[in-house]
Design an enzyme around this catalytic site. Structure first.
Site, PDB file in Angstrom:
ATOM      1  N   ASP A  37      42.413  45.798  45.919  1.00 56.88           N
ATOM      2  CA  ASP A  37      43.020  45.123  44.628  1.00 56.88           C
ATOM      3  C   ASP A  37      43.593  43.857  45.211  1.00 56.88           C
ATOM      4  OD1 ASP A  37      43.591  44.354  42.238  1.00 56.88           O
ATOM      5  OD2 ASP A  37      45.483  45.666  41.876  1.00 56.88           O
ATOM      6  N   HIS A  54      36.434  37.667  45.897  1.00 59.10           N
ATOM      7  CA  HIS A  54      35.605  38.650  45.982  1.00 59.10           C
ATOM      8  C   HIS A  54      34.715  38.676  47.213  1.00 59.10           C
ATOM      9  CE1 HIS A  54      37.120  40.037  42.420  1.00 59.10           C
ATOM     10  NE2 HIS A  54      36.559  39.178  41.386  1.00 59.10           N
ATOM     11  N   LEU A 148      30.301  59.617  58.515  1.00 56.68           N
ATOM     12  CA  LEU A 148      31.059  59.193  57.642  1.00 56.68           C
ATOM     13  C   LEU A 148      30.611  59.331  55.921  1.00 56.68           C
ATOM     14  CD1 LEU A 148      34.049  57.865  56.316  1.00 56.68           C
ATOM     15  CD2 LEU A 148      32.756  55.839  56.396  1.00 56.68           C
TER      16      LEU A 148
HETATM   17  C1  IPE Z   1      41.599  48.451  39.934  1.00 62.70           C
HETATM   18  O1  IPE Z   1      41.911  47.209  39.925  1.00 62.70           O
HETATM   19  C2  IPE Z   1      39.977  48.447  40.026  1.00 62.70           C
HETATM   20  C3  IPE Z   1      39.409  48.340  41.227  1.00 62.70           C
HETATM   21  C4  IPE Z   1      40.136  48.079  42.460  1.00 62.70           C
HETATM   22  C5  IPE Z   1      38.103  48.376  41.397  1.00 62.70           C
HETATM   23  P1  IPE Z   1      42.352  46.267  38.498  1.00 62.70           P
HETATM   24  O2  IPE Z   1      42.682  45.067  39.291  1.00 62.70           O
HETATM   25  O3  IPE Z   1      40.958  46.212  37.714  1.00 62.70           O
HETATM   26  O4  IPE Z   1      43.247  46.997  38.126  1.00 62.70           O
HETATM   27  P2  IPE Z   1      44.611  46.553  36.991  1.00 62.70           P
HETATM   28  O5  IPE Z   1      43.877  45.834  35.944  1.00 62.70           O
HETATM   29  O6  IPE Z   1      45.378  45.675  37.597  1.00 62.70           O
HETATM   30  O7  IPE Z   1      45.255  47.925  36.763  1.00 62.70           O
HETATM   31  C1  IPE Z   2      40.031  43.737  43.063  1.00 64.18           C
HETATM   32  O1  IPE Z   2      40.785  42.564  43.133  1.00 64.18           O
HETATM   33  C2  IPE Z   2      38.615  43.640  42.750  1.00 64.18           C
HETATM   34  C3  IPE Z   2      38.080  44.123  41.437  1.00 64.18           C
HETATM   35  C4  IPE Z   2      38.772  44.720  40.763  1.00 64.18           C
HETATM   36  C5  IPE Z   2      36.749  44.185  41.436  1.00 64.18           C
HETATM   37  P1  IPE Z   2      40.981  41.704  41.746  1.00 64.18           P
HETATM   38  O2  IPE Z   2      39.938  41.035  41.110  1.00 64.18           O
HETATM   39  O3  IPE Z   2      41.511  42.728  40.542  1.00 64.18           O
HETATM   40  O4  IPE Z   2      42.177  41.025  41.942  1.00 64.18           O
HETATM   41  P2  IPE Z   2      43.455  40.462  41.423  1.00 64.18           P
HETATM   42  O5  IPE Z   2      44.358  41.819  41.155  1.00 64.18           O
HETATM   43  O6  IPE Z   2      43.263  39.642  40.174  1.00 64.18           O
HETATM   44  O7  IPE Z   2      44.277  39.751  42.351  1.00 64.18           O
HETATM   45 MG    MG Z   3      43.359  43.525  40.387  1.00 69.61          MG
END
Ligand code: IPE
Ligand code: IPE
Ligand code: MG
Length: 263
Positions: A37, A54, A148
């Site tokens: 995240d 990303h 792995l």
């Molecule tokens: C969780 O992250 C999903 C992934 C890392 C793929 P999100 O960014 O979607 O989660 P929330 O919305 O903050 O809970």
């Molecule tokens: C995680 O990073 C990637 C996915 C959930 C696909 P985020 O896109 O949730 O990044 P933040 O949480 O907005 O910083």
């Molecule tokens: Mg996120």
């Protein structure tokens, strides 16, 4: 071999090698799962579009997969896209899908060379057909690898997964092939998409958020949870090894008491 240009350049590499040695000798978790995240916040901090976060996130995936194979980890599960992530703006979802396409296309050879077996858990009906075909191709091409086990949770939601398992058991009971009294935690686990994986010993979430966001809810019953503030694109192999080191310090009790506590 060329000499290192400076002592400063050598130091982090040496430290990493030392840490990797530690990981080889310590009790490695059998299964590490990561909620990757913070890509969006990483990009925002650099005044860049979320998409750039990303892209950087995919590089971090490569670094962690390499580190995991280098130390001989058995199981690594990465939360790549949740069933709720479809709620994001279509441009972001499309960009993420493009990144999955290029990852599954361009990284499969390296995964094979590293003896990685790649699999996906999640819903296989909502993503575009060509991505699902690419995933199946990767799964087929890496199926015989014994290193792995790399699992991507892709269009994954734990509540959906648990509901699907309950549905399968209910249907078997309705059809008379299952006695409801015979359902146990073990037989329930066997109906989940993670049936052939041990439960995660360690779940890491980056970016400072302290929640599971619908990830491995059943399987995490006794997982050690580690929340780190680092945003996913900055999560380095060194930090990964630090996480394993901190896991090795934890005492896991599984509801029992440690022998020293029994007077
Ligand atoms: C969780 O992250 C999903 C992934 C890392 C793929 P999100 O960014 O979607 O989660 P929330 O919305 O903050 O809970
Ligand atoms: C995680 O990073 C990637 C996915 C959930 C696909 P985020 O896109 O949730 O990044 P933040 O949480 O907005 O910083
Ligand atoms: Mg996120």
């Amino acid at each position: 071999m060329s000499a290192p240009s400076s002592k400063a350049e050598l130091a982090p590499k040496a430290e990493l090698a030392q840490k990797a040695d530690f990981a080889k000798t310590a009790d490695l978790p059998r299964h590490v799962a990561i909620i990757m995240d913070g890509n969006g916040r990483w990009a925002r901090a650099r005044h860049m579009p979320r998409a750039a976060g990303h892209v950087a996130g995919v590089s971090a995936v490569r670094g962690i997969v390499r580190a995991a194979t280098d130390i001989g980890l058995q199981n690594l599960t990465l939360y790549a896209f949740s069933s709720e992530n479809w709620k994001r703006p279509p441009t972001e979802v499309n960009h993420l899908m493009g990144l999955f396409r290029s990852y599954f296309r361009s990284d499969v050879d390296e995964l094979i060379a590293r003896n990685v077996r790649l699999r996906i858990i999640g819903n296989r009906s909502r993503a575009e057909t060509d991505i699902l075909e690419m995933i199946e191709d990767c799964e087929r091409r890496t199926a015989a690898n014994a290193g792995l086990n790399l699992t991507f949770a892709f269009d994954y939601g734990s509540q959906e997964e648990i509901a699907a398992a309950a549905r399968a058991l209910a249907e078997a009971a309705r059809d008379g092939t299952l006695d409801p009294a015979s359902i146990t935690p073990q037989s329930f686990s066997a109906k989940l998409s993670t049936a052939d994986l041990p439960d995660p010993d360690l779940i890491i979430r980056t970016s400072g958020e302290r929640r599971l966001s619908n990830f491995l809810l059943w399987q995490s019953a006794y997982a050690e949870l580690l929340f780190v503030d680092t945003l996913w694109p900055d999560f380095s192999p060194k930090q990964f090894l630090d996480a394993l080191e901190s896991y090795a310090q934890r005492e896991r009790r599984f509801g029992a008491v440690s022998p020293e506590a029994v007077a």
